[in-house]
Design a protein around this motif. Structure first.
Motif, mmCIF file in Angstrom:
data_model
loop_
_atom_site.group_PDB
_atom_site.id
_atom_site.type_symbol
_atom_site.label_atom_id
_atom_site.label_comp_id
_atom_site.label_asym_id
_atom_site.label_seq_id
_atom_site.Cartn_x
_atom_site.Cartn_y
_atom_site.Cartn_z
ATOM 1 N N LEU A 107 35.703 -7.614 -27.416
ATOM 2 C CA LEU A 107 35.630 -8.413 -28.641
ATOM 3 C C LEU A 107 36.415 -7.737 -29.763
ATOM 4 O O LEU A 107 37.186 -8.392 -30.480
ATOM 5 C CB LEU A 107 34.166 -8.604 -29.044
ATOM 6 C CG LEU A 107 33.988 -9.484 -30.271
ATOM 7 C CD1 LEU A 107 34.387 -10.907 -29.943
ATOM 8 C CD2 LEU A 107 32.559 -9.440 -30.779
ATOM 9 N N ILE A 108 36.240 -6.390 -29.891
ATOM 10 C CA ILE A 108 36.969 -5.665 -30.934
ATOM 11 C C ILE A 108 38.464 -5.910 -30.780
ATOM 12 O O ILE A 108 39.163 -6.263 -31.725
ATOM 13 C CB ILE A 108 36.701 -4.142 -30.845
ATOM 14 C CG1 ILE A 108 35.225 -3.840 -31.050
ATOM 15 C CG2 ILE A 108 37.532 -3.385 -31.873
ATOM 16 C CD1 ILE A 108 34.888 -2.378 -30.848
ATOM 17 N N PHE A 139 33.588 5.401 -29.468
ATOM 18 C CA PHE A 139 34.714 4.591 -29.035
ATOM 19 C C PHE A 139 35.302 3.813 -30.207
ATOM 20 O O PHE A 139 36.513 3.708 -30.352
ATOM 21 C CB PHE A 139 34.305 3.634 -27.915
ATOM 22 C CG PHE A 139 35.485 3.045 -27.229
ATOM 23 C CD1 PHE A 139 36.075 3.699 -26.174
ATOM 24 C CD2 PHE A 139 36.056 1.868 -27.687
ATOM 25 C CE1 PHE A 139 37.195 3.187 -25.570
ATOM 26 C CE2 PHE A 139 37.186 1.351 -27.088
ATOM 27 C CZ PHE A 139 37.755 2.016 -26.022
ATOM 28 N N GLY A 140 34.395 3.313 -31.070
ATOM 29 C CA GLY A 140 34.871 2.591 -32.251
ATOM 30 C C GLY A 140 35.756 3.461 -33.115
ATOM 31 O O GLY A 140 36.796 3.026 -33.608
ATOM 32 N N LEU A 141 35.364 4.744 -33.287
ATOM 33 C CA LEU A 141 36.179 5.650 -34.112
ATOM 34 C C LEU A 141 37.529 5.905 -33.450
ATOM 35 O O LEU A 141 38.551 6.011 -34.131
ATOM 36 C CB LEU A 141 35.433 6.966 -34.327
ATOM 37 C CG LEU A 141 34.204 6.864 -35.217
ATOM 38 C CD1 LEU A 141 33.441 8.173 -35.231
ATOM 39 C CD2 LEU A 141 34.611 6.497 -36.625
ATOM 40 N N GLU A 180 40.675 3.798 -16.447
ATOM 41 C CA GLU A 180 39.962 4.897 -15.782
ATOM 42 C C GLU A 180 38.465 4.829 -16.052
ATOM 43 O O GLU A 180 37.663 5.094 -15.172
ATOM 44 C CB GLU A 180 40.502 6.250 -16.264
ATOM 45 C CG GLU A 180 41.847 6.582 -15.670
ATOM 46 C CD GLU A 180 41.865 7.962 -15.051
ATOM 47 O OE1 GLU A 180 40.782 8.564 -14.905
ATOM 48 O OE2 GLU A 180 42.958 8.436 -14.711
ATOM 49 N N THR A 181 38.101 4.511 -17.285
ATOM 50 C CA THR A 181 36.671 4.465 -17.597
ATOM 51 C C THR A 181 36.097 3.084 -17.352
ATOM 52 O O THR A 181 34.944 2.840 -17.665
ATOM 53 C CB THR A 181 36.412 4.845 -19.067
ATOM 54 O OG1 THR A 181 37.191 3.980 -19.887
ATOM 55 C CG2 THR A 181 36.762 6.262 -19.361
ATOM 56 N N ASN A 182 36.907 2.176 -16.800
ATOM 57 C CA ASN A 182 36.434 0.837 -16.471
ATOM 58 C C ASN A 182 35.881 0.112 -17.692
ATOM 59 O O ASN A 182 34.824 -0.512 -17.650
ATOM 60 C CB ASN A 182 35.337 0.945 -15.411
ATOM 61 C CG ASN A 182 35.531 -0.080 -14.327
ATOM 62 O OD1 ASN A 182 36.189 -1.090 -14.578
ATOM 63 N ND2 ASN A 182 34.998 0.173 -13.162
ATOM 64 N N GLY A 183 36.618 0.223 -18.792
ATOM 65 C CA GLY A 183 36.121 -0.303 -20.060
ATOM 66 C C GLY A 183 36.042 -1.814 -20.120
ATOM 67 O O GLY A 183 35.420 -2.359 -21.026
ATOM 68 N N TYR A 184 36.669 -2.499 -19.131
ATOM 69 C CA TYR A 184 36.665 -3.959 -19.199
ATOM 70 C C TYR A 184 35.276 -4.544 -18.937
ATOM 71 O O TYR A 184 35.056 -5.739 -19.102
ATOM 72 C CB TYR A 184 37.662 -4.528 -18.189
ATOM 73 C CG TYR A 184 39.091 -4.271 -18.568
ATOM 74 C CD1 TYR A 184 39.637 -4.864 -19.693
ATOM 75 C CD2 TYR A 184 39.884 -3.419 -17.819
ATOM 76 C CE1 TYR A 184 40.942 -4.626 -20.065
ATOM 77 C CE2 TYR A 184 41.191 -3.173 -18.179
ATOM 78 C CZ TYR A 184 41.718 -3.784 -19.301
ATOM 79 O OH TYR A 184 43.011 -3.542 -19.661
ATOM 80 N N ARG A 185 34.334 -3.688 -18.517
ATOM 81 C CA ARG A 185 32.988 -4.196 -18.280
ATOM 82 C C ARG A 185 32.258 -4.527 -19.578
ATOM 83 O O ARG A 185 31.260 -5.222 -19.566
ATOM 84 C CB ARG A 185 32.160 -3.141 -17.543
ATOM 85 C CG ARG A 185 32.519 -2.958 -16.109
ATOM 86 C CD ARG A 185 31.717 -1.825 -15.532
ATOM 87 N NE ARG A 185 31.964 -0.577 -16.278
ATOM 88 C CZ ARG A 185 31.313 0.557 -16.044
ATOM 89 N NH1 ARG A 185 30.373 0.603 -15.156
ATOM 90 N NH2 ARG A 185 31.607 1.637 -16.723
ATOM 91 N N TYR A 186 32.725 -3.936 -20.689
ATOM 92 C CA TYR A 186 31.924 -4.018 -21.903
ATOM 93 C C TYR A 186 32.451 -5.091 -22.831
ATOM 94 O O TYR A 186 33.514 -4.954 -23.425
ATOM 95 C CB TYR A 186 31.914 -2.670 -22.616
ATOM 96 C CG TYR A 186 31.420 -1.569 -21.722
ATOM 97 C CD1 TYR A 186 30.067 -1.485 -21.400
ATOM 98 C CD2 TYR A 186 32.299 -0.657 -21.168
ATOM 99 C CE1 TYR A 186 29.616 -0.511 -20.548
ATOM 100 C CE2 TYR A 186 31.851 0.328 -20.321
ATOM 101 C CZ TYR A 186 30.511 0.400 -20.005
ATOM 102 O OH TYR A 186 30.061 1.355 -19.167
#
Lengths: 102, 483
Positions: free
Chosen positions: B268-269, B204-206, B257-263
């Motif tokens: 932070l990035i 994901f970082g890449l 879609e991937t519900n990324g707000y959980r992380y």
């Protein structure tokens, strides 16, 4: 049959990727910079093949073919630009192409 | 693939067909006016086919999904591209270069951006992105006899290819972990486990590198000033709007879609990127003497503002992103439209000195440019103000006080350099004969009309924002229910 673990393949791809990145950063000749980008793209393609092999799916290889196609399109535009730049500057040194001081 | 899918893909098919027809018409006979007409027609027809798709959620598995968000962003992209086309006619008419291929490339770039915003699979994403990027390389260096254009093109090409490589490597890592490249299945995988695997996070970082490059946010912004300066003014407008907006559309779809707000690590990035973009963009813009470079830094800052709303992540956040995108697109198009309008056949009107006393020479153009700059600064009665207010509301709503504070601080810094340009326009001109070859009024009519429309839209949205808000809510109702 013993198969290689996926991590080895990804590691190889990662090393290739870093080689490409480093050479992109230290090379000053535009053609070599283009080659470095190609190495990075192919490293990504290799990673896709390794990932596809892990899940025994064809998607990884399909993606690799897409990457090759895209890289070819990119290089053809890139070389056309380089020709034009050489025509104007009479050199391929990327430091010379710095009219805008960016 | 069913037959029914074709009705839903009509906007894309129209763009594909139009680029082929345009290419054939160029092969038969080069005629700038015909090609321009075909391009405008293609955009209108594509928008006509887009209209009935409102309110549906129609997945075309595994690659594409047409839903409210997709229709909204596609409509925005098509409208923007239409405005860019309108502005381009006068700009290219006065140049000797072959101008017809420009429109084919523009159509293809628009197609790429449209595919990007409706993709729900890495392959579709990649194809859309590359169709957009490769067209952009050629567009940026379109005026190939100008050295700056070539230089900007090659810089963009090397950096864009590098960022694509980062993105592809990230995708490969995510694929290696999850075994799928489609967003819904990836979301299912993530929901089944508790921890996010390290390899996935690296991937994901890449991908963030690739996304950040296209968005032109700090620390991936280095290309922006040079490319903005070197590219022809209409192309600069296109990069600042369609290319960035398309990527933003994709980012929102992917994260929701991937519900990324959980992380928290992902958030932070993006928080760091948003703060750095706002600060660096505004501070570097202070010293610019070149209008295109100034707008480049200002657009870096604006993408930072946009990320605040994106980070809010709830319904209000998506609404704020949508509204701000519309406001920012209108403003940027207007500003670069003026730059294109004032350019002559040798170079673009990009020096601050070109604008000295503009108000006394061309009051209407200066008035529109002033309105656009005020909107960028976020002065009330303009669309930019309402957009910024919306972002502020979404930031306060999720209690991101640091981001909100930075937004306010940066808006104040921003006002300084926008006002500086406006002051130059109202200054008394030194008596300098105008060397510019005056175009036939009919040629610049398209540009003038477009800018008048943009100026009216800007004020209209600024005074009556509720119409646009209702429109956005209506379009996104199903998409936001899934948030």
């Amino acid at each position: 049959m013993n198969t290689l673990p996926m991590e080895y393949g990804l590691l190889l791809a990662g090393i290739l990727f870093v080689i490409g990145l480093v050479s992109l950063l230290i090379r000053r000749n535009i053609i070599f910079m283009l080659i470095s980008v190609e190495i990075m793209l192919n490293a990504a393609g290799l990673a896709f093949i390794v990932a596809g092999a892990r899940w025994a799916q064809p998607e990884g290889q399909v993606m690799f073919i897409f990457i090759i196609t895209m890289a070819a399109a990119e290089v053809s535009v890139g070389l056309a630009l380089i020709l034009q730049l050489y025509h104007n500057l009479k050199t391929l040194d990327s430091d010379a192409a710095n009219l805008m001081h960016g | 693939m069913r037959l029914n899918d074709l009705t839903y893909l009509m906007p894309l098919l129209v763009l594909v067909g139009a680029s082929i027809v345009t290419m054939l018409s160029v092969a038969v006979k080069r005629n700038h006016r015909v090609v321009f007409g075909l391009t405008v027609l293609a955009h209108l027809v594509a928008m006509y086919f887009l209209l009935p798709l409102r309110g549906f959620t129609y997945p075309i598995p595994p690659f594409l999904i047409i839903d409210g968000w997709g229709v909204f962003t596609m409509g925005l992209i098509l409208a923007t591209s239409l405005f860019v086309t309108m502005v381009s006619y006068a700009y290219f008419e006065q140049r000797e270069e072959r101008k017809e291929e420009y429109y084919i490339l523009l159509l293809l770039a628009t197609l790429g951006a449209c595919v990007l915003v409706i993709s729900q699979h890495f392959m579709a994403l990649f194809l859309g992105l590359e169709v957009l990027s490769v067209s952009l390389y050629a567009l940026i260096s379109y005026l190939r006899t100008r050295e700056m254009s070539d230089e900007a093109g090659i810089k963009y090409l090397i950096l864009a290819a590098m960022s694509s490589a980062f993105m592809l490597f990230g995708m490969a890592l995510m694929y290696a972990v999850t075994g799928t490249m489609a967003f819904p299945e990836m979301a299912a995988f993530l929901n089944s486990g508790q921890e996010m695997p390290l390899l996935f996070l690296t991937g994901f970082g890449l991908i963030v590198v690739g996304v950040g490059f296209k968005l032109g946010v700090v620390p991936f912004h280095m290309w922006a000033p040079d490319v903005y300066e070197g590219a022809p003014a209409p192309v600069t407008a296109f990069i600042a709007t369609v290319s960035k907006g398309g990527m933003m559309g994709l980012l929102i779809r992917f994260i929701s879609e991937t519900n990324g707000y959980r992380y928290p690590s992902l958030l932070l990035i993006f928080t760091i990127i948003a703060i750095a973009s706002m600060l660096a963009g505004n501070l570097l813009a202070l010293r610019q003497k070149n209008i295109k470079r100034l707008l480049a830094y200002s657009s870096i800052a604006h993408l930072g503002y946009l990320l605040i709303a994106f980070l809010a992540g709830n319904q209000l956040g998506v609404e704020a992103v949508s509204f701000y995108l519309v406001a920012y697109f209108i403003t940027t198009l207007g500003a670069f439209g003026v730059v294109a309008f004032l350019s002559d056949n040798v170079r673009d009107a990009d020096q601050l000195e070109d604008y000295r006393g503009l108000f006394w020479r061309r009051p209407a153009t200066a008035a529109i440019f002033t309105a656009m700059l005020l909107s960028l600064a976020g002065i009330p009665l303009t669309a930019g103000f309402v957009g910024k207010f919306y972002i502020l509301a979404s930031g306060v709503n999720t209690q991101q006080w640091i981001l909100v504070g930075m937004l306010v601080l940066n808006s104040i810094i921003g006002v300084y350099y926008y006002i500086k340009v406006i002051a130059v326009m109202f200054a008394q001109p030194e008596q300098k004969p105008e060397l510019r070859k005056v175009l036939h009024p009919a040629i610049s009519f398209a540009s003038g009309a477009t800018m008048a429309v943009l100026g009216l839209l800007l004020v209209w949205i600024g005074v009556f924002p509720s119409t646009l808000v209702q429109l956005i809510r209506g379009l996104l109702v199903t998409f936001m229910a899934s948030l």
